[in-house]
Design a protein around this motif. Structure first.
Motif, mmCIF file in Angstrom:
data_model
loop_
_atom_site.group_PDB
_atom_site.id
_atom_site.type_symbol
_atom_site.label_atom_id
_atom_site.label_comp_id
_atom_site.label_asym_id
_atom_site.label_seq_id
_atom_site.Cartn_x
_atom_site.Cartn_y
_atom_site.Cartn_z
ATOM 1 N N ALA A 65 0.819 -1.207 0.000
ATOM 2 C CA ALA A 65 0.000 0.000 0.000
ATOM 3 C C ALA A 65 0.855 1.260 0.000
ATOM 4 N N PHE A 66 2.162 1.091 0.227
ATOM 5 C CA PHE A 66 3.094 2.217 0.234
ATOM 6 C C PHE A 66 4.248 1.859 -0.678
ATOM 7 N N THR A 67 4.408 2.613 -1.784
ATOM 8 C CA THR A 67 5.441 2.319 -2.780
ATOM 9 C C THR A 67 6.274 3.569 -3.021
ATOM 10 N N ALA A 68 7.607 3.414 -2.972
ATOM 11 C CA ALA A 68 8.456 4.600 -3.133
ATOM 12 C C ALA A 68 9.816 4.269 -3.722
ATOM 13 N N GLY A 69 9.944 3.156 -4.430
ATOM 14 C CA GLY A 69 11.246 2.735 -4.924
ATOM 15 C C GLY A 69 11.819 3.576 -6.040
#
Length: 284
Positions: A65-69
């Protein structure tokens, strides 16, 4: 469930400001602030800069639910040491990104959720989770993993709820963990060497032992470096070498082979799982 993308670069993620939220990658701001049924993405179109977290956050239990790559910039939880809950966290990627976890708790709530920092390409060396608490909750129905990126963490808590079915939990990328809290987790697989600064207790059941093992492929032996006293009971242990100033003592437990430096005492009545083949067991 809504999907929200951060846009517009530097700003503050709080409960009311919609300026930096869009319904599409690189789109116009003004979308609603993400809530407990939503997912969040920071990507190459987010604008970089510094995103400061101000307020505790609850996102969807979907994984991740949290993506930041692929984000280029800094995501800062340390300014206010807020907590965040999400189905899973995907920080893996190649963006020139920095994460400041602060001293709050990041909780993985998805039944198949993971904390993933497996690929650390372009990760800012100032990234820090040294005081951050990583917690896995929920009743798992699939393999879950902690891919640490080789960083230091304040704590790792695996607080499964419900069933104690033997669903493996993987730890990877040679993390250093100050405090380890294994609660109701019956199967730990070390995909890499692991360092745990403090001691811990891990109790299994006489009817279903806990399992501590390396991944077992091609006979790899993993080193568990401990700085305190580790007390296990009703455990089956395979391909683990103890290192460090601490100790590992396993009572009412079973030595499945290729262990070093661990004191393992079997149950007085014998029995336990029978080891079948190279790296797996069958029967009871």
């Amino acid at each position: 469930m809504a999907t929200r993308f951060w846009v517009g670069g530097t700003g503050t993620w709080d409960a009311s400001d919609t300026t930096h939220w869009s319904a599409t990658s690189g789109g116009a701001g003004g979308a609603s602030v993400p809530g407990s049924f939503d997912t969040v993405t920071f990507d190459a179109s987010s604008g970089g800069g510094v995103v400061t977290i101000n307020g505790d956050i609850t996102l969807s239990t979907a994984a991740p639910a949290f993506t930041a790559g692929s984000f280029t910039g800094t995501i800062d939880f340390s300014a206010n040491n807020n907590n965040i809950s999400a189905g899973g966290f995907s920080l893996t990627g190649t963006g020139a990104r920095k994460f400041l976890g602060g001293s709050g708790t990041w909780t993985v709530t998805g039944t198949n959720g993971s904390f993933d920092l497996n690929i650390t390409t372009n990760l800012d060396p100032a990234t820090s989770f040294a005081s951050t608490n990583i917690k896995f909750s929920a009743n798992p129905n699939a393999v879950r993993s902690f891919n640490s990126g080789g960083l230091t963490y304040g704590s790792l808590e695996i607080a499964n709820t419900g069933s104690t079915n033997h669903v493996p939990f993987y730890i990877n990328n040679t993390p250093i963990i100050a405090t380890f809290i294994p609660t109701n987790v019956p199967w730990l697989v070390l995909l890499s060497n692991v360092t745990i600064t403090n001691g811990f207790t891990w109790d299994g059941l006489s009817s279903a032992t806990n399992i501590l093992m390396s991944n077992g492929i091609n006979g790899e032996i993993r080193t568990l470096t401990v700085g305190g006293a580790v007390d296990l009971s009703y455990a089956t242990i395979f391909q683990i070498t103890k290192a460090g100033a601490g100790s590992i003592t396993a009572s009412n437990s079973f030595d499945a082979g290729k262990n070093t430096g661990i004191t393992i005492t079997p149950p007085s009545g014998g029995g336990g799982p029978g080891w079948g083949g190279e790296g797996w067991w069958g029967g009871s």
